[in-house]
Design an enzyme around this catalytic site. Structure first.
Site, PDB file in Angstrom:
ATOM      1  N   CYS A 300     -25.415  45.789  99.993  1.00 39.13           N
ATOM      2  CA  CYS A 300     -25.960  46.261  98.721  1.00 39.13           C
ATOM      3  C   CYS A 300     -25.959  45.198  97.624  1.00 39.13           C
ATOM      4  CB  CYS A 300     -25.232  47.518  98.259  1.00 39.13           C
ATOM      5  SG  CYS A 300     -23.457  47.513  98.510  1.00 39.13           S
ATOM      6  N   ARG A 329     -16.137  43.941 108.892  1.00 37.64           N
ATOM      7  CA  ARG A 329     -15.130  44.818 108.298  1.00 37.64           C
ATOM      8  C   ARG A 329     -13.853  44.708 109.111  1.00 37.64           C
ATOM      9  NH1 ARG A 329     -18.773  50.283 107.004  1.00 37.64           N
ATOM     10  NH2 ARG A 329     -20.381  49.175 105.820  1.00 37.64           N
ATOM     11  N   GLN A 347     -26.276  46.360 110.409  1.00 35.54           N
ATOM     12  CA  GLN A 347     -26.786  47.615 109.868  1.00 35.54           C
ATOM     13  C   GLN A 347     -28.309  47.575 109.758  1.00 35.54           C
ATOM     14  OE1 GLN A 347     -24.472  47.568 106.135  1.00 35.54           O
ATOM     15  NE2 GLN A 347     -23.641  49.541 106.760  1.00 35.54           N
ATOM     16  N   ASP A 349     -30.094  48.389 107.349  1.00 36.49           N
ATOM     17  CA  ASP A 349     -29.771  48.738 105.971  1.00 36.49           C
ATOM     18  C   ASP A 349     -30.999  48.644 105.064  1.00 36.49           C
ATOM     19  OD1 ASP A 349     -28.036  49.622 104.104  1.00 36.49           O
ATOM     20  OD2 ASP A 349     -26.835  47.807 103.974  1.00 36.49           O
ATOM     21  N   HIS A 351     -32.230  49.506 100.696  1.00 38.72           N
ATOM     22  CA  HIS A 351     -31.893  49.989  99.356  1.00 38.72           C
ATOM     23  C   HIS A 351     -33.180  50.256  98.592  1.00 38.72           C
ATOM     24  CE1 HIS A 351     -28.134  48.059 100.606  1.00 38.72           C
ATOM     25  NE2 HIS A 351     -27.574  49.013  99.896  1.00 38.72           N
ATOM     26  N   LYS A 430     -23.203  61.128  99.097  1.00 47.85           N
ATOM     27  CA  LYS A 430     -24.131  60.748 100.156  1.00 47.85           C
ATOM     28  C   LYS A 430     -24.477  61.927 101.045  1.00 47.85           C
ATOM     29  CE  LYS A 430     -20.325  59.159 103.113  1.00 47.85           C
ATOM     30  NZ  LYS A 430     -19.862  58.176 104.098  1.00 47.85           N
ATOM     31  N   HIS A 476     -28.811  53.904  98.672  1.00 50.63           N
ATOM     32  CA  HIS A 476     -28.387  53.140  99.855  1.00 50.63           C
ATOM     33  C   HIS A 476     -28.779  53.962 101.077  1.00 50.63           C
ATOM     34  CE1 HIS A 476     -25.286  50.855  97.356  1.00 50.63           C
ATOM     35  NE2 HIS A 476     -25.554  51.909  96.596  1.00 50.63           N
TER      36      HIS A 476
END
Length: 602
Positions: A300, A329, A347, A349, A351, A430, A476
């Site tokens: 992000c 992580r 990910q 991912d 945004h 979320k 997100h």
């Protein structure tokens, strides 16, 4: 039907406590509802501990909680216990259950408890975690243990259980502490539910993605590389590339722009975002030129920096950025599990930066995207709105507005959802996507997170209709969650029998003799031109062995080539999905493959 507890003001309370305090509430019966199983499994954990003490009198116990898949107890004994001893413990549990001891609760002061258990260092360690000046103890027959409860009224109600595995566990989960023995188990209210669960577990063992992944040579883990860092082998790389390609096109069709942020950013940025303070224990840090950097656990912040690269008007929004972002992580070693829990993953991912009045349409568009992908892979799914966790940034007012915005989007469009109290990300509420696979297991995959906090912390803005400065809303969004985890789930969902459009290899070509190799290579090249992968099995082995070797890779289609096929420009097909054998001309075969690999678009 047996009443085993009550629910009073949202809290499950055992019958003895309810009677003593005069509490009334909804009755909880002995069945397979979540509240009932919570009580049943907690009591079964105590029954297991009682049986262990009976068989191993020197056993000392730490904690025995319920968990998502049943219960466990951590304990220590001087005797060595292995998988082969679980049957004996189960037998002793059944023997004790027949005695129908009542489960009785009593309370003593913390000082009395410390005196009572002064020779039991594990009980003293438990008491260090209890802030109260009094402690409760539950007793059944000669066995008793510190516990908050609630419990069944009688151990005779426990009949249908199974001890599932034995493992080591550090005291309190800290690797600096001593190693204890942990035994896991499961319990249900009836025989049918237990059998159904055990059947599912047996099927799950056959489908284990670690086993299938090794057989199909898709991925590997090597100790010298490091725990939690998967190595993608060619077959897995091909499957993954197909999935990435399909998703890339799907994102572009929906107006997303591809971007890429660096894998390390200065820690100052992670402090601004709040990750440093709220997620730092899960991050890796390093220093360059005496400046601290954080390896990104999420994408992000990088996408925020993309947004900041230009001035934006209200007419520009929504802006949608997506990235196959590699993140790291820190996971506890004991929590690592194949592709499901790793330390490095990618990910899918994205945004979305939008106006407040665009929230609903953007949420619904993402939900439609989710539905398209999950239905393609034949997953049922449900959605859960997860609310503010204990560790969070932003005011309660902002959280309330954000959470309500998600609920409004779902409600206005007639979408069914459940509430997961306290399950949100630290920066916003979320929607979690939970899918159900072919054998009924539930998996957490995608997530849609609404965020007013990061735009405020980074002072993001766009020019409004009256040239005023307005803060955008940030959504997100990850649909698969991560390629690693999703591919692990897909592997078990299909038991390695992937649909042709994402299979690591679409066609196995088996030439009968070396004189047929040229035609095999020609077919392989033509398949590659169509975007299909093939493998030629031409080693100096018998035909039957080469066919068996090819079938072990779970390839959807197998082609055998001999004199007749070379002469007539045909192929002899063995379709492993339909269990059919037939012949096609070369052009018909190539057309069939093209249709099959292009039949899916997200």
């Amino acid at each position: 039907m047996n009443v085993i507890a009550i629910k009073h003001n949202g809290e499950i309370i055992d019958l003895q406590t309810a009677k003593e305090l005069g509490f009334e509430g909804k009755q909880i019966h002995l069945d397979n509802s979540p509240d009932s199983l919570e009580v049943l499994r907690h009591s079964t954990a105590h029954l297991m501990a009682q049986a262990i003490r009976s068989l191993y009198p020197d056993a000392k116990f730490f904690v025995g909680p319920t968990v998502k898949e049943g219960f466990y107890y951590d304990f220590k004994t001087t005797q060595e216990i292995g998988e082969g001893d679980l049957k004996a413990i189960e037998k002793e549990m059944l023997s004790l259950a027949k005695k129908k001891y009542e489960i009785q609760k009593y309370e003593i002061s913390m000082a009395e408890a410390k005196e009572k258990f002064k020779d039991d260092h594990l009980k003293l360690a438990v008491m260090e975690r209890i802030p109260s000046e009094t402690v409760s103890i539950y007793k059944q027959g000669e066995f008793e243990d510190l516990c908050r409860g609630p419990h069944l009224p009688n151990i005779g109600l426990i009949r249908y259980f199974k001890l599932t595995k034995i493992a080591g566990a550090y005291l309190g989960g800290d690797s600096k502490n001593e190693m204890l023995t942990r035994i896991y188990g499961i319990a249900f209210a009836d025989k049918e539910a237990l059998k159904s669960y055990l059947d599912m577990m047996a099927e799950a063992e056959k489908r284990d993605h670690r086993k299938i992944g090794a057989e199909m040579k898709m991925f590997a883990f090597r100790e010298e590389v490091g725990a939690g860092f998967p190595i993608w082998l060619p077959a897995g790389g091909r499957l993954r590339a197909r999935l990435e390609s399909l998703l890339f096109k799907a994102h572009r069709k929906r107006g997303y722009e591809p971007v890429r942020g660096p894998e390390m950013l200065r820690s100052d940025l992670w402090k601004t975002s709040g990750h440093y303070q709220n997620y730092g224990e899960n991050m890796y840090f390093t220093h360059i030129d005496e400046i601290e950097f954080g390896v990104k656990p999420m994408n992000c912040v990088g996408h925020i920096k993309v947004y900041e690269e230009d001035l934006h008007s209200y007419r520009d929004l929504p802006l949608k950025y997506f990235e196959y972002g590699v993140v790291h992580r820190h996971e506890m070693t004991g929590a690592l599990h194949g592709l499901f829990r790793v330390r490095e993953f990618t990910q899918d991912d994205a945004h979305i930066f939008c106006r407040a009045d665009q929230i609903e349409e953007q949420i619904i568009e993402v939900v439609d995207f989710v539905d398209k992908i999950m239905s393609t892979f034949e997953f049922d799914y449900k959605m859960m709105i997860s609310t503010k966790p204990e560790k969070a940034v932003g005011s309660d007012e902002v959280w309330e507005v954000s959470t309500q915005a998600l609920k409004n989007a779902m409600d206005k469009n007639g979408l069914v959802y459940e509430i997961d109290e306290g399950g949100g990300a630290f920066y916003g509420p979320k929607i979690d996507i939970k899918i159900t696979d072919a054998i009924g297991r539930e998996w957490q995959c995608g997530t849609i997170q609404l965020d007013f906090n990061l735009p405020e912390r980074f002072e993001l803005e766009y020019n409004g209709e009256n040239n005023d400065k307005i803060q955008p809303v940030m959504i997100h969004r990850a649909i698969l969650g991560s390629f690693e985890r999703f591919i692990g789930i897909l592997t078990e969902h299909y038991a390695g029998e992937f649909p042709m459009f994402i299979a690591p290899t679409q066609v196995a070509i088996v030439p009968i003799a070396s004189t047929h190799n040229d035609y095999a290579k020609e077919l392989s090249d033509k398949l590659m031109d169509l975007g299909a992968d093939s493998e030629i099995y031409s080693k100096n082995d018998s035909l039957n062995k080469r066919v068996r070797t090819a079938e072990k890779t779970r390839v959807p289609m197998l082609v055998v080539i001999g004199d007749e096929e070379v002469a007539s420009r045909t192929v002899a097909i063995r379709d492993r999905r339909t269990r059919e054998q037939y012949n096609l001309s070369e052009s018909e075969f190539l057309s069939l493959i093209q249709t099959k690999i292009n039949e899916v678009n997200f």
